[in-house]
Design a protein around this motif. Sequence first.
Motif, PDB file in Angstrom:
ATOM      1  N   ILE A 244      12.873   0.352   2.312  1.00 53.90           N
ATOM      2  CA  ILE A 244      13.316   1.736   3.005  1.00 53.90           C
ATOM      3  C   ILE A 244      12.029   2.366   3.449  1.00 53.90           C
ATOM      4  CG2 ILE A 244      14.526   3.901   2.757  1.00 53.90           C
ATOM      5  CD1 ILE A 244      16.480   2.065   0.817  1.00 53.90           C
ATOM      6  N   ARG A 245      10.967   2.457   2.357  1.00 52.64           N
ATOM      7  CA  ARG A 245       9.754   3.221   2.910  1.00 52.64           C
ATOM      8  C   ARG A 245       9.220   2.706   4.070  1.00 52.64           C
ATOM      9  NH1 ARG A 245       5.059   4.621  -1.809  1.00 52.64           N
ATOM     10  NH2 ARG A 245       3.953   6.106  -0.348  1.00 52.64           N
ATOM     11  N   TYR A 246       9.027   1.742   4.048  1.00 53.35           N
ATOM     12  CA  TYR A 246       8.121   0.934   5.228  1.00 53.35           C
ATOM     13  C   TYR A 246       8.894   0.509   6.266  1.00 53.35           C
ATOM     14  CZ  TYR A 246       4.100   1.805   2.438  1.00 53.35           C
ATOM     15  OH  TYR A 246       3.202   2.426   1.315  1.00 53.35           O
ATOM     16  N   GLY A 247      10.185   0.228   6.211  1.00 49.08           N
ATOM     17  CA  GLY A 247      11.174  -0.244   7.125  1.00 49.08           C
ATOM     18  C   GLY A 247      10.701  -1.767   7.166  1.00 49.08           C
ATOM     19  N   LEU A 248      11.385  -2.302   6.283  1.00 50.00           N
ATOM     20  CA  LEU A 248      10.933  -3.856   6.212  1.00 50.00           C
ATOM     21  C   LEU A 248      12.156  -4.698   5.922  1.00 50.00           C
ATOM     22  CD1 LEU A 248       8.086  -3.679   3.575  1.00 50.00           C
ATOM     23  CD2 LEU A 248       7.742  -4.145   6.101  1.00 50.00           C
ATOM     24  N   LYS A 249      12.253  -5.791   6.189  1.00 55.05           N
ATOM     25  CA  LYS A 249      13.319  -6.637   6.124  1.00 55.05           C
ATOM     26  C   LYS A 249      12.785  -7.989   5.311  1.00 55.05           C
ATOM     27  CE  LYS A 249      16.515  -9.602   8.967  1.00 55.05           C
ATOM     28  NZ  LYS A 249      16.666 -10.117  10.139  1.00 55.05           N
ATOM     29  N   VAL A 250      13.810  -8.212   4.375  1.00 62.40           N
ATOM     30  CA  VAL A 250      13.434  -9.838   3.672  1.00 62.40           C
ATOM     31  C   VAL A 250      13.924 -10.785   4.452  1.00 62.40           C
ATOM     32  CG1 VAL A 250      14.058 -11.163   1.703  1.00 62.40           C
ATOM     33  CG2 VAL A 250      13.845  -8.483   1.429  1.00 62.40           C
TER      34      VAL A 250
ATOM     35  N   GLY B  81       8.896 -13.556   1.933  1.00 59.12           N
ATOM     36  CA  GLY B  81       8.148 -13.382   3.308  1.00 59.12           C
ATOM     37  C   GLY B  81       9.051 -11.714   3.537  1.00 59.12           C
ATOM     38  N   LEU B  82       8.262 -10.997   4.439  1.00 55.85           N
ATOM     39  CA  LEU B  82       8.688  -9.622   5.128  1.00 55.85           C
ATOM     40  C   LEU B  82       8.831  -9.707   6.535  1.00 55.85           C
ATOM     41  CD1 LEU B  82       7.579  -7.191   2.505  1.00 55.85           C
ATOM     42  CD2 LEU B  82       9.950  -8.157   2.497  1.00 55.85           C
ATOM     43  N   GLN B  83       9.559  -9.002   7.204  1.00 53.63           N
ATOM     44  CA  GLN B  83       9.405  -8.800   8.577  1.00 53.63           C
ATOM     45  C   GLN B  83       9.572  -7.287   8.811  1.00 53.63           C
ATOM     46  OE1 GLN B  83      12.343 -11.226  10.326  1.00 53.63           O
ATOM     47  NE2 GLN B  83      10.817 -12.499  11.110  1.00 53.63           N
ATOM     48  N   CYS B  84       8.771  -6.723   9.981  1.00 54.66           N
ATOM     49  CA  CYS B  84       8.695  -5.187  10.245  1.00 54.66           C
ATOM     50  C   CYS B  84      10.268  -4.880  11.099  1.00 54.66           C
ATOM     51  CB  CYS B  84       7.665  -5.086  11.242  1.00 54.66           C
ATOM     52  SG  CYS B  84       7.531  -3.500  11.848  1.00 54.66           S
ATOM     53  N   ARG B  85      10.873  -3.923  10.601  1.00 53.67           N
ATOM     54  CA  ARG B  85      12.150  -3.717  11.355  1.00 53.67           C
ATOM     55  C   ARG B  85      11.887  -2.790  12.387  1.00 53.67           C
ATOM     56  NH1 ARG B  85      17.183  -4.386   8.800  1.00 53.67           N
ATOM     57  NH2 ARG B  85      17.205  -4.694   6.636  1.00 53.67           N
ATOM     58  N   PHE B  86      10.740  -2.166  12.578  1.00 51.30           N
ATOM     59  CA  PHE B  86      10.191  -1.546  13.776  1.00 51.30           C
ATOM     60  C   PHE B  86       9.936  -2.441  14.968  1.00 51.30           C
ATOM     61  CE2 PHE B  86       9.258   1.620  10.363  1.00 51.30           C
ATOM     62  CZ  PHE B  86       9.711   2.860  10.971  1.00 51.30           C
TER      63      PHE B  86
END
Length: 85
Positions: free
Chosen positions: A15-21, A33-38
């Motif tokens: 939530i803090r950085y707008g990330l998606k698993v 692995g993470l992805q940028c929701r922005f």
Amino acid sequence: MSRICSSRYVKNNDIRYGLKVAHRDPQSSKVIGLQCRFCIAFGREEKLGSKRKVATTVQGWSHPFRYDNIENHLRNHHSGQWALY
């Protein structure tokens, strides 16, 4: 803003950085692995005076996670949206 340089996955940072698993280990279910929701929602912002075309790929990170690198990505490629967020 404090700098978190942790290499482990921290759920609150989604939530803090707008990330998606993006990826999990099939056996342990740990996040790898993470992805940028922005990037997913808005794409990357165009830099003024840049001679290069804006990248259309979604930024991703793999374990170990460096949240300082994630924050740099947000400041450099999503500066307007990141400021609003």
